[in-house]
Design an enzyme around this catalytic site. Structure first.
Site, PDB file in Angstrom:
ATOM      1  N   GLY A 134       0.805  -1.215   0.000  1.00 13.98           N
ATOM      2  CA  GLY A 134       0.000   0.000   0.000  1.00 13.98           C
ATOM      3  C   GLY A 134       0.839   1.266   0.000  1.00 13.98           C
ATOM      4  CG  ASP A 167      -0.847   8.750   4.358  1.00 18.75           C
ATOM      5  OD1 ASP A 167      -0.008   7.820   4.274  1.00 18.75           O
ATOM      6  OD2 ASP A 167      -0.990   9.443   5.385  1.00 18.75           O
ATOM      7  N   GLY A 168      -0.235   6.211   1.643  1.00 19.84           N
ATOM      8  CA  GLY A 168       0.924   5.803   0.845  1.00 19.84           C
ATOM      9  C   GLY A 168       2.261   6.264   1.411  1.00 19.84           C
ATOM     10  NE  ARG A 225      10.469  -2.610   2.616  1.00 16.78           N
ATOM     11  CZ  ARG A 225       9.489  -3.040   3.385  1.00 16.78           C
ATOM     12  NH1 ARG A 225       9.618  -3.029   4.682  1.00 16.78           N
ATOM     13  NH2 ARG A 225       8.359  -3.508   2.869  1.00 16.78           N
ATOM     14  CG  ASP A 302       0.234  -8.956   6.584  1.00 18.06           C
ATOM     15  OD1 ASP A 302      -0.288  -9.631   7.489  1.00 18.06           O
ATOM     16  OD2 ASP A 302       0.468  -7.743   6.694  1.00 18.06           O
ATOM     17  CG  ASN A 303       3.947  -7.797   8.618  1.00 19.68           C
ATOM     18  OD1 ASN A 303       3.889  -7.232   7.525  1.00 19.68           O
ATOM     19  ND2 ASN A 303       3.358  -7.303   9.688  1.00 19.68           N
TER      20      ASN A 303
HETATM   21  P1  AMP Z   1       2.028  -2.993   8.049  1.00 15.52           P
HETATM   22  O1  AMP Z   1       1.274  -2.966   9.321  1.00 15.52           O
HETATM   23  O2  AMP Z   1       2.985  -1.848   7.859  1.00 15.52           O
HETATM   24  O3  AMP Z   1       2.634  -4.315   7.743  1.00 15.52           O
HETATM   25  O4  AMP Z   1       0.923  -2.737   6.931  1.00 15.52           O
HETATM   26  C1  AMP Z   1      -0.220  -3.518   6.740  1.00 15.52           C
HETATM   27  C2  AMP Z   1      -0.847  -3.130   5.446  1.00 15.52           C
HETATM   28  O5  AMP Z   1      -1.268  -1.768   5.501  1.00 15.52           O
HETATM   29  C3  AMP Z   1       0.061  -3.258   4.243  1.00 15.52           C
HETATM   30  O6  AMP Z   1      -0.723  -3.668   3.169  1.00 15.52           O
HETATM   31  C4  AMP Z   1       0.562  -1.845   4.059  1.00 15.52           C
HETATM   32  O7  AMP Z   1       0.946  -1.597   2.751  1.00 15.52           O
HETATM   33  C5  AMP Z   1      -0.658  -1.032   4.450  1.00 15.52           C
HETATM   34  N1  AMP Z   1      -0.327   0.317   4.941  1.00 15.52           N
HETATM   35  C6  AMP Z   1       0.202   0.634   6.153  1.00 15.52           C
HETATM   36  N2  AMP Z   1       0.362   1.963   6.250  1.00 15.52           N
HETATM   37  C7  AMP Z   1      -0.060   2.508   5.092  1.00 15.52           C
HETATM   38  C8  AMP Z   1      -0.135   3.828   4.578  1.00 15.52           C
HETATM   39  N3  AMP Z   1       0.234   4.898   5.277  1.00 15.52           N
HETATM   40  N4  AMP Z   1      -0.617   3.984   3.318  1.00 15.52           N
HETATM   41  C9  AMP Z   1      -1.019   2.950   2.598  1.00 15.52           C
HETATM   42  N5  AMP Z   1      -0.966   1.682   3.012  1.00 15.52           N
HETATM   43  C10 AMP Z   1      -0.499   1.448   4.255  1.00 15.52           C
HETATM   44 MG    MG Z   2       3.562  -5.328   6.508  1.00 15.54          MG
END
Ligand code: AMP
Ligand code: MG
Length: 548
Positions: A134, A167-168, A225, A302-303
């Protein structure tokens, strides 16, 4: 006369004089021989739409989508020379504007069609369907001078079809933490993704850091990364769940042929070979986490990397006062991902990965899943025992050593001992001094532990075990010192670095990187900052959450 930056960077290739084993280090990403390519990923089924709006994407592994350059003036805060080396890049590349453009997402390499990956996952035990990159873009793979395949990704680089409600972007604090943690974990010998650069921008995003109803504007950053693969258990799960079995097979084939070429199994055996490798390596990775006192914080599927390297550093934490129930993520109320739960969560996640592979298996192969998964427990225990006996300076492992290790951990728990410093101090004091209680005054952890009534019993058992190996104490200390770091990325150290980085002062970041990339020896710049001393009082108030 000093060379100009242009001359130093050039587009040419520098030969390293006199060292044939150290081939040319390319100096810039614009060099014709420096090839970043997404070709191999474009062979997968792609999202037919090239429009960038948030949606469910069926029947695809990637969506082509361009990074969004960070707004405002961007600054390259730091690079990791050793991570750049994996890409055959000299650290001087940091002075090249093209490099900065590449790692901030504002210039796309000619061989690259940036991609966002579609994956799913189980979060906190629940299937949550499509997640995906995302805020990350895969820029391509690079095959380095040793023939090793590295995949370069940007994180925080803008919206994709998978941005859901986000917000990406990524804020500075989470980007600094990921950058330093990845590089620190590599230096600690842990299976991990790497970080090559950190770019800080001026663009602001709103974050409610503690989900307390007090959102604040924060500055954003982009990290570049590296991992040998960015595919996750969730990459396979979504394909199985959606019945995209041809895609599932393609992905398994890709991982086996690209990452396990030596195994070369029959195509029908590939899913089980992949599962076996994941079982062995996930067990190893999690044993490594336990041995350095690392808690990941969000072990959702997913992690979990398919190559079992630590990815997606979020609300992680290193143990300070030894407490097996340590929960690094303040949003994890039930302690699902506490330090002590990590080994069993690793198993559960592998079980879900195995489930995702089921559609590719015959009846007789299905029966083998159980046998393969069963190996996890012994693989973990073997690795755990090996790593902890090394931390004690032992050269061999005996069954009884488990008791020796747990008796030490028990004393650590009762004395509120610091995890890292216990092992570091033990490795840096002779057993004779320890028995005579002649400890250096600044050994703030052992000085507390020796007062525990169980300590002398532990010491006796430890001494006889060392004697049994027939090595002199100096040899024990040498082995122990090589496995026990003096410095880890404590939250309060990260916090100091972050506060400066938010003010665009990156000196502490540089120091932290230098120290954490070589954490086994004493660094005066770390000592003067108190990084191996008891935490300052304000540190106890620090919390980390999923907000990033
Ligand atoms: P994470 O908790 O960072 O592993 O993220 C879980 C999911 O949320 C993944 O699909 C990320 O890409 C998405 N995600 C987390 N933060 C954002 C953000 N600020 N904008 C878009 N996608 C996000
Ligand atoms: Mg993740």
């Amino acid at each position: 006369m000093a060379q100009s930056v242009d001359e130093k960077i050039g587009t040419g290739v520098r030969d390293s004089p006199g060292r044939s084993d150290r081939p040319r280090l390319y100096k810039d990403v614009t060099n014709e021989e420096w090839k970043l390519s997404t070709e191999e990923f474009l062979k997968f089924p792609l999202d037919p739409s090239s429009e960038n709006y948030i949606r469910k994407v069926p029947n695809a592994i990637f969506s082509p989508v361009l990074p969004m350059p960070l707004g405002g003036k961007t600054v390259l805060a730091v690079v990791s020379p050793s991570a750049l080396d994996l890409l055959d890049l000299d650290p001087i590349v940091a002075e090249s504007p093209r490099f900065v453009d590449l790692v901030s997402g504002s210039w796309v390499h000619p061989g690259s069609t940036p991609l966002a990956h579609r994956y799913g996952g189980h979060q906190f035990g629940w299937w949550v369907d499509q997640l995906g990159d995302g805020r990350a873009h895969l820029l391509g793979h690079y095959i380095n001078r040793h023939g090793v395949w590295w995949e370069v990704q940007l994180k925080g680089s803008g919206l994709t079809p998978y941005s859901r409600r986000g917000d990406g972007r990524a804020v500075i604090r989470s980007s600094v933490r990921e950058f330093l943690a990845a590089e620190a974990m590599h230096a600690l010998g842990v299976r991990t993704s790497r970080c090559a650069s950190l770019v800080v921008g001026e663009e602001l995003v709103m974050r409610d850091q503690f989900y307390s109803g007090h959102p604040k504007l924060e500055r954003t950053a982009v990290v570049s990364r590296l991992a040998q693969s960015w595919f996750r258990f969730g990459s396979f799960e979504i394909l199985a769940r959606k019945g995209e079995i041809d895609n599932l097979r393609l992905l398994v084939d890709h991982i086996i042929t690209k990452h396990y070429p030596d195994l070369d199994p029959e195509p029908s055996d590939r899913p089980l070979v992949l599962l076996s490798a994941a079982v062995e390596q996930t067990a190893e990775m999690i044993a490594q986490w336990q041995a350095v006192g690392f808690a990941h914080g969000v072990m959702n599927t997913d992690n979990m990397s398919v190559l079992s390297v630590t990815i997606d550093y979020g609300p992680f934490g290193f143990l300070e006062t030894y407490n097996p129930k340590f929960i690094p993520n303040s949003s994890d109320d039930e302690g699902r991902y506490s330090y002590r739960n990590q080994p069993s969560v690793g198993y559960e996640n592998l079980r879900m990965f195995a489930d995702a592979l089921r559609p590719l298996l015959t009846q007789s192969q299905l029966a083998q899943i159980k046998i393969i998964l069963k190996r996890y427990d012994s693989a973990f225990r073997e690795a755990y025992l090996r790593l902890f006996t090394e931390k004690l300076g032992l050269q061999t492992q005996k069954e009884d050593d488990e008791k020796l290790v747990s008796s030490l951990l028990d004393i650590m728990k009762e004395s509120n001992a610091d995890f890292t410093m216990t092992f570091w101090e033990l490795g840096n004091v002779s057993l004779a001094d320890l028995a005579a209680m002649e400890l250096p005054k600044n050994y703030w952890t052992l000085n507390r532990m020796v007062k525990n009534e169980k300590f002398s019993r532990f010491l006796n058992a430890y001494e006889s075990r060392i004697k049994e190996e027939g090595r002199i104490d100096e040899e024990r200390m040498k082995t122990a010192s090589a496995s026990n770091p003096k410095y880890v990325l404590r939250n309060w150290i990260a916090q100091q670095v972050i506060e400066d980085a938010e003010k665009r002062d990156f000196r502490a970041l540089e120091v932290a990187l230098r120290v954490l990339q070589n954490p086994y020896r004493t660094h005066s710049e770390a000592e003067s900052r108190g990084w191996a001393k008891p935490s300052p009082s304000w540190a106890s108030k620090l919390r980390v959450s999923c907000s990033s």
